[in-house]
Design an enzyme around this catalytic site. Structure first.
Site, PDB file in Angstrom:
ATOM      1  N   LYS A 138       7.477  -5.392  10.110  1.00  0.00           N
ATOM      2  CA  LYS A 138       7.751  -4.303  11.052  1.00  0.00           C
ATOM      3  C   LYS A 138       6.395  -3.752  11.452  1.00  0.00           C
ATOM      4  O   LYS A 138       5.491  -3.686  10.612  1.00  0.00           O
ATOM      5  CB  LYS A 138       8.568  -3.198  10.382  1.00  0.00           C
ATOM      6  N   HIS A 141       4.633   1.723  11.230  1.00  0.00           N
ATOM      7  CA  HIS A 141       5.320   2.902  11.752  1.00  0.00           C
ATOM      8  C   HIS A 141       4.474   4.149  11.530  1.00  0.00           C
ATOM      9  O   HIS A 141       3.777   4.275  10.533  1.00  0.00           O
ATOM     10  CB  HIS A 141       6.670   3.047  11.038  1.00  0.00           C
ATOM     11  N   HIS A 144       4.246   6.096   8.244  1.00  0.00           N
ATOM     12  CA  HIS A 144       3.391   5.689   7.117  1.00  0.00           C
ATOM     13  C   HIS A 144       1.971   6.259   7.226  1.00  0.00           C
ATOM     14  O   HIS A 144       1.161   6.075   6.324  1.00  0.00           O
ATOM     15  CB  HIS A 144       3.315   4.159   7.015  1.00  0.00           C
TER      16      HIS A 144
END
Length: 578
Positions: A138, A141, A144
């Site tokens: 992924k 993001h 994080h």
């Protein structure tokens, strides 16, 4: 350094109070500067000396302070002694203060404040810090980001204090989402797209397969089967998973480089898929594992069936869960690093999870579970780019750089820069970090682009601007002045305020080392920058007599040095021009 003065005061107090100086050091604190008339540089809290007394038998604190002050004498270090609300106040000889502080800052360099007696006798520890921990396959993001910058700060601070720190990035690289992703890639994936923009392509595949799985039970079934193949060690399934993992880490390393963050180890949940089975066996052998009607395995941490204390450790098909893998990881790290402390940096939503993990380690017989600590933080709200809601960190970093370049281009004082992109990114990151670190980490906060980029006020841009401005002074006037200086030339109120503030740096570092909150350092550096801005307007170097110019240059050099030290601890790279 504050410490030398503290010790001198403690020695005099020890003779009067008949206590060892070491017992008094931490009761003597440097007085924060304020707009009120300066009363003292240090104060002793009489209350802290009487802490062991029963409240009812305590004599009046003010009377105690006055009696104690009467027994003390001024000497070559202390020029005035007075009393305040429950305190005894000490003013340091001004020339000695000037000479000692400036010499110490220059001599200690990046270690200024860290050699203080407040840290003496501090055992050197092996510390593991787990932070950032994005989910593989992924895009990084924005959620994080906080874990990354907070974990980096904690690791920096612990390292600066002389501890042996291991920085671990524990990737979310296992679990049911890889069943979905494996199936999704077989259905919708393209090898060329995967190679050219891996995380973007995997993100698109993941979104698409989730939609399909919601409407089509066969897709959901295939995903479940793919994850089971992974758990069983199927070569083909593992090869695809490994490719996703390797490409993701390459991409992450590039983003971490932009953030100025590094790791000693890239670990992940996948490392513990086999070891988590050993955890289940151990729980079972201790009679702690209970099977449910659904076929899952749970541990009752309350011992009396309290539903809120039930922790699921195995799915009905025998595959491991997040908690089981975290327990296996903790045991493995203890074997590998024999740590004295292990710090997990995640959002407050995982508080219960870590409480259960630590509790389970404890009931499994691992006494070192008490060395594990969870540092929690709140949620950032309202982080949007011009294109709308932000999901990915790179979008934020690109937006920061773009806006900072525009801001710098519109300011007349901006210098010609060798690498404007790099400078813009560093200043922008400082802005982001300072906005994040100003409050309590546990607090949620509303993100504001306008506030982030203000060049005045309490912002990261202001810190960078101050550092660059002070660096420019040194460049302009060279180091010819810096061989020696006359302390008598630095007795103006602006100089004394700066010196008194520099005196407090070790206490600020000590506070942050105790509660792992960066806000103490942030607040200190912002005050230092405001003091420097006032002094820069009034304490001119140009056209001043050489002796005065040299002394002032020494002072500004000391400010820049401490400012740079503090910024680096926070994870900010100071810029020399902007």
């Amino acid at each position: 350094m504050a410490c030398g003065f503290r010790r001198s005061i403690a020695c005099q107090l020890s003779r009067v109070l008949d206590l060892p100086p070491e017992n008094l050091i931490k009761s003597i604190s440097a007085v924060p500067i304020s707009r009120k008339q300066e009363v003292a540089d240090f104060q002793l809290s009489v209350d802290s000396l009487l802490e062991n007394n029963n409240d009812h038998s305590r004599p009046d604190i003010q009377v105690q302070a006055m009696r104690l002050a009467e027994k003390l004498k001024c000497d070559t270090v202390v020029s005035e002694i007075s009393t305040g609300q429950g305190t005894v106040n000490f003013k340091i000889n001004r020339e000695l203060l000037t000479k000692t502080v400036l010499q110490q800052v220059i001599e200690d360099g990046s270690k200024y404040g860290l050699k203080s007696e407040l840290f003496s006798g501090l055992p050197q520890k092996k510390i593991v810090v787990e932070f950032s921990s994005p989910n593989v396959a992924k895009k990084f993001h924005v959620g994080h980001l906080r874990s990354t910058i907070i974990g980096n700060f904690i690791a920096n601070l612990k390292e600066a204090l002389g501890h042996q720190v291991t920085r671990i990035n524990y990737l979310g690289d296992w679990g049911m989402q890889f069943g979905l992703l494996g199936t999704g890639f077989q259905l919708f994936g393209y090898e060329e797209k995967l190679q050219s923009n891996p995380l973007q392509h995997l993100f698109e595949v993941y979104v698409q397969v989730n939609k399909e799985a919601a409407d089509n039970k066969n897709v959901a079934k295939s995903a479940h089967e793919f994850f089971q193949l992974l758990e069983l060690g199927d070569t083909k399934a593992l090869a695809l998973w490994q490719k996703f993992r390797d490409l993701s880490i390459e991409e992450y390393i590039r983003v971490y480089k932009r953030l100025g963050v590094h790791f000693d180890e890239y670990s992940g949940e996948s490392f513990y898929r086999e070891k988590s089975q050993e955890v289940l066996k151990l729980l079972d052998s201790k009679g702690l594992l209970q099977k449910t009607i659904k076929g899952t395995a749970v541990v009752d941490l309350s011992g009396n069936g309290d539903p809120s204390s039930i922790c699921t450790v195995m799915r009905s098909d025998g595959t491991s869960l997040y908690a089981t893998r975290d327990i296996a990881a903790a045991i493995d790290r203890m074997d590998k690093y024999n740590f004295d402390e292990m710090i997990y940096v995640t959002d407050k939503g995982q508080k219960k999870h870590f409480q259960q993990v630590f509790q389970m380690l404890h009931i499994m017989g691992y006494d070192w579970a008490e060395r594990c600590q969870h540092v929690t933080f709140g949620v950032v709200q309202g982080m949007k780019t011009r294109r709308g809601d932000v999901t990915f960190l790179e979008d934020v970093l690109n937006e920061i750089r773009l806006r900072m370049l525009q801001n710098m281009a519109s300011i007349k004082t901006t210098k010609e820069l060798e690498n404007p992109q790099e400078t813009a990114e560093r200043v922008g990151l400082a802005a982001l970090i300072i906005q994040d670190f100003r409050g309590l980490l546990l607090s949620d906060y509303q993100f504001s682009w306008d506030r982030v980029f203000q060049s005045r006020g309490d912002t990261g841009v202001f810190l960078q601007y101050t550092h660059a401005r002070l660096h420019s002074l040194e460049e302009t006037f060279g180091c010819g002045y810096l061989n020696d200086f006359n302390t008598a030339c630095l007795q103006e109120p602006q100089s004394v305020s700066i010196l008194r503030h520099l005196l407090r740096f070790d206490e600020v570092l000590y506070r942050s080392s105790q509660d792992l909150q960066p806000r103490h350092i942030v607040s200190y550096l912002l005050t230092l920058s405001h003091l420097a801005a006032v002094a820069h307007k009034t304490l001119h170097i140009k056209n001043s007599p050489p002796e005065v110019a040299g002394a002032r240059l020494h002072l500004f050099r000391a400010v820049r040095s401490v400012l740079a030290n503090g910024m680096k601890l926070l994870g900010i790279t100071p810029v020399c021009r902007m």
